[in-house]
Design a protein around this motif. Structure first.
Motif, PDB file in Angstrom:
ATOM      1  N   THR A  34       0.816  -1.199   0.000  1.00  0.00           N
ATOM      2  CA  THR A  34       0.000   0.000   0.000  1.00  0.00           C
ATOM      3  C   THR A  34       0.858   1.261   0.000  1.00  0.00           C
ATOM      4  OG1 THR A  34      -1.793   1.135   1.196  1.00  0.00           O
ATOM      5  CG2 THR A  34      -0.189  -0.047   2.525  1.00  0.00           C
ATOM      6  N   THR A  81      -2.246  -4.956  -4.173  1.00  0.00           N
ATOM      7  CA  THR A  81      -1.892  -3.539  -4.079  1.00  0.00           C
ATOM      8  C   THR A  81      -3.148  -2.695  -3.911  1.00  0.00           C
ATOM      9  OG1 THR A  81      -2.022  -2.826  -6.407  1.00  0.00           O
ATOM     10  CG2 THR A  81      -0.020  -4.005  -5.720  1.00  0.00           C
ATOM     11  N   THR A  82      -2.993  -1.631  -3.150  1.00  0.00           N
ATOM     12  CA  THR A  82      -4.072  -0.654  -3.005  1.00  0.00           C
ATOM     13  C   THR A  82      -3.454   0.712  -2.817  1.00  0.00           C
ATOM     14  OG1 THR A  82      -6.171  -0.202  -1.891  1.00  0.00           O
ATOM     15  CG2 THR A  82      -4.314  -0.758  -0.485  1.00  0.00           C
ATOM     16  N   SER A 120      -4.907   1.947   4.125  1.00  0.00           N
ATOM     17  CA  SER A 120      -5.523   1.254   3.003  1.00  0.00           C
ATOM     18  C   SER A 120      -6.710   2.069   2.508  1.00  0.00           C
ATOM     19  CB  SER A 120      -5.976  -0.155   3.397  1.00  0.00           C
ATOM     20  OG  SER A 120      -6.986  -0.102   4.377  1.00  0.00           O
TER      21      SER A 120
END
Length: 251
Positions: free
Chosen positions: A28, A173-174, A184
């Motif tokens: 992240t 992934t974020t 997040s």
């Protein structure tokens, strides 16, 4: 505990040699930190150095555009795809022609976009090439579909369970929105993954500084400091022997 080496210079030093096999890790950070680069480098190194095939699913950016960017690192991803050692899939949510639902935008698929369709696609491709590594890139795209945190959490749980049952080691992934105080997009991803790696890109004076932090890695005596990294000619290098001194108001 068997560990899956990322093959990324310096990163494995921070996590006792690699990610525990079968674990899911959330990667992240804000825009510009190199999340996609690190994730694809993990897949590329996986087969090049360890003979471990991988599956990559993009939920946000067209795979052809990603391939153009990754070619600057001299990673021959097209050859890996032709040899069926790597599968790269567009699974971008796009409004259906009648605008009643989102569908998967991809050359060979026109399924309704849902956690179920992504899980089905994953199972098919993992089995097709006997993959042991997976990347799900762009969980932020799920905001188009779900406004309910419970539904997002349940869907993510279903997805992680599907991948875990295959034995694959996965990076999700974020993107953290600029100015966010969380780690997040939805505030739930970090609770359903075994590990969390945060990438920072902080303005210090007249320039920006990149740093990496291992926030969580279950079953691992992981490093707890911030370390500088750079996006270099051959991909991401982590300077595991150096400490990044950034301002205190980070996440």
């Amino acid at each position: 505990m068997k560990r899956i080496h990322t093959g990324i210079k310096g990163l494995d030093n921070l996590i006792e040699g690699g990610i525990p096999e079968g674990w899911g890790v959330l990667l992240t950070g804000p825009t510009g930190t190199g999340k996609t680069t690190l994730a694809i480098q993990y897949l590329y190194n996986g087969y090049k150095d360890y003979n471990e095939p991988g599956v990559y699913i993009s939920l946000e950016e067209d795979v052809q555009d990603i391939l153009k960017v990754m070619s600057t690192f001299n990673w021959d991803l097209n050859t890996l795809q032709r040899e069926k050692k790597l599968v790269m899939i567009n699974a971008i949510p796009k409004k259906s022609p009648d605008a009643t639902e989102y569908v998967i935008k991809a050359p060979l698929f026109s399924q309704t976009f849902s956690f179920e369709s992504i899980c089905s696609l994953l199972e098919e491709k993992i089995n097709e090439i006997n993959a042991t590594r997976v990347v799900i890139d762009g969980l932020s795209a799920l905001a188009l579909l779900y406004q309910d945190d419970f539904k997002i959490r349940q869907g993510l749980l279903d997805m992680t369970n599907t991948i875990r049952s295959s034995g694959c080691t996965t990076i999700y992934t974020t993107e953290i929105p600029e100015g966010s105080v969380g780690i997040s997009r939805f505030g739930v991803e970090e609770f359903i993954t075994h590990g969390v790696i945060i990438l920072y890109y902080v303005r210090e004076g007249g320039k920006r500084t990149r740093a990496i932090e291992i926030r969580k890695m279950r079953g691992t005596r992981h490093d707890q400091s911030l370390h500088p990294y750079e996006i270099a000619e051959k991909g991401i290098d982590v300077f595991s022997e150096e400490i990044a001194f950034l301002r205190d108001n980070l996440l």
